[in-house]
Write a protein that holds these residues in place. Structure first.
Motif, PDB file in Angstrom:
ATOM      1  N   ARG A   1      19.405  -3.866  24.453  1.00 42.71           N
ATOM      2  CA  ARG A   1      19.459  -2.482  24.493  1.00 42.71           C
ATOM      3  C   ARG A   1      20.658  -1.907  23.918  1.00 42.71           C
TER       4      ARG A   1
ATOM      5  N   LYS B   1      23.739   0.562  22.601  1.00 42.92           N
ATOM      6  CA  LYS B   1      24.223   1.928  22.977  1.00 42.92           C
ATOM      7  C   LYS B   1      23.957   3.024  22.081  1.00 42.92           C
ATOM      8  N   PRO B   2      24.025   4.334  22.529  1.00 44.76           N
ATOM      9  CA  PRO B   2      23.474   5.368  21.877  1.00 44.76           C
ATOM     10  C   PRO B   2      24.170   5.579  20.727  1.00 44.76           C
TER      11      PRO B   2
ATOM     12  N   SER C   1      19.072   6.057  21.513  1.00 45.17           N
ATOM     13  CA  SER C   1      19.351   7.035  22.394  1.00 45.17           C
ATOM     14  C   SER C   1      19.033   6.441  23.828  1.00 45.17           C
ATOM     15  N   ASP C   2      19.633   7.123  24.750  1.00 43.32           N
ATOM     16  CA  ASP C   2      19.219   7.091  26.333  1.00 43.32           C
ATOM     17  C   ASP C   2      18.230   7.912  26.796  1.00 43.32           C
ATOM     18  N   ASP C   3      18.086   9.118  25.972  1.00 45.57           N
ATOM     19  CA  ASP C   3      17.201  10.290  26.359  1.00 45.57           C
ATOM     20  C   ASP C   3      16.920  10.921  24.961  1.00 45.57           C
TER      21      ASP C   3
ATOM     22  N   GLN D   1      14.275   5.859  21.983  1.00 48.23           N
ATOM     23  CA  GLN D   1      14.465   5.589  23.372  1.00 48.23           C
ATOM     24  C   GLN D   1      13.904   4.386  23.764  1.00 48.23           C
TER      25      GLN D   1
END
Length: 258
Positions: free
Chosen positions: A6, A8-9, A79-81, A124
């Motif tokens: 995963r 990071k943004p 992106s996380d969102d 995401q």
């Protein structure tokens, strides 16, 4: 890195290509990079993922017959969102063209453009974390925005993704490295009047190869074009090429590779 993680943004996490002839494009990249293919989410039409040794590397989709869009590789930034990022893009002078929308259980995506018109994606991650192998021939090696000048657009990307900006201060080079947690992840390259008028500002995907000169010859044999012949660069030996539908990308044998 040999497993998907995963990101990071702001970290590039995936690249994809939308084309008119999906089967022929699979043949080209399969022959050039050794990719095998498996079906992916079909929300935007027929779509496959290219694999190396069973690990996901990149995506290729088929455009609807009535869509006459530029054929180009798209860089996706993590992106996380995705919904929040899309709103920030709008508020910062960018444009959201597609989404946010779910790609089955794989994740949530946005396709957008920065204030200069350069198209990029936002991803995401859910079940699909992105490119699952790096460093090997046939994998994305780097992503660089080619634009007229970097000063204004660097503010956009910093506002949206929170990058640390590391500019090169030089009279003959306009280059900004984008960093996440002090690690270089992508770059912005101001090329002034050298920017192709028919393309405008655009993100360029670099793919690792074992031998740049041999790979450039193979591109031509497979029906593609060599736009800039192999040349030496601080990043390695690289060439700019295009596939048979005109998607431009860079091939590179990175400096320091054994």
């Amino acid at each position: 890195m040999t497993e998907a993680t995963r990101r990071k943004p702001g970290t590039p996490c995936w690249v994809s290509l939308m084309v008119h002839h999906l089967d022929a494009t699979q043949e080209f990249y399969g022959a050039l990079f050794g990719w095998r293919f498996q079906p992916g989410p079909q929300q935007l039409g027929p779509y496959v993922r290219g694999l190396l040794d069973g690990k996901e590397v990149a995506g290729i989709g088929q455009l609807p017959a009535d869509r006459d869009l530029p054929i180009a590789w798209t860089t996706y930034l993590a992106s996380d969102d995705a919904d929040d990022t899309a709103e920030t893009i709008r508020c910062s002078g960018g444009t959201v063209a597609v989404g946010p929308l779910d790609a089955a259980d794989a994740g949530r995506l946005v396709v957008c453009s920065d204030p200069t018109g350069a198209v990029f994606g936002v991803w995401q991650a859910a079940a699909h974390l992105g490119t699952a192998v790096a460093g090997a021939p046939g994998t994305p090696a780097w992503n660089e925005l080619l634009t007229q000048e970097t000063e204004s657009v660097s503010k956009f990307y910093k506002a949206v993704f929170g990058y640390e900006l590391d500019p090169v201060v030089s009279a003959d080079l306009d280059l900004v490295t984008l960093k996440v947690d002090d690690r270089p992840v992508a770059s912005l390259h101001g090329v002034g009047t050298s920017l192709p008028r028919d393309r405008g500002a655009h993100w360029m995907t670099w793919f690792e190869v074992a031998d740049t000169d041999a790979a450039a010859r193979r591109v031509s044999e497979l029906g593609g074009q060599v736009l800039q012949a192999p040349r030496d660069d601080p990043a390695g030996r690289l060439a700019t090429v295009a596939d048979p539908e005109g998607a431009v990308f860079t091939i590179v044998r990175s400096a320091g590779r054994p």
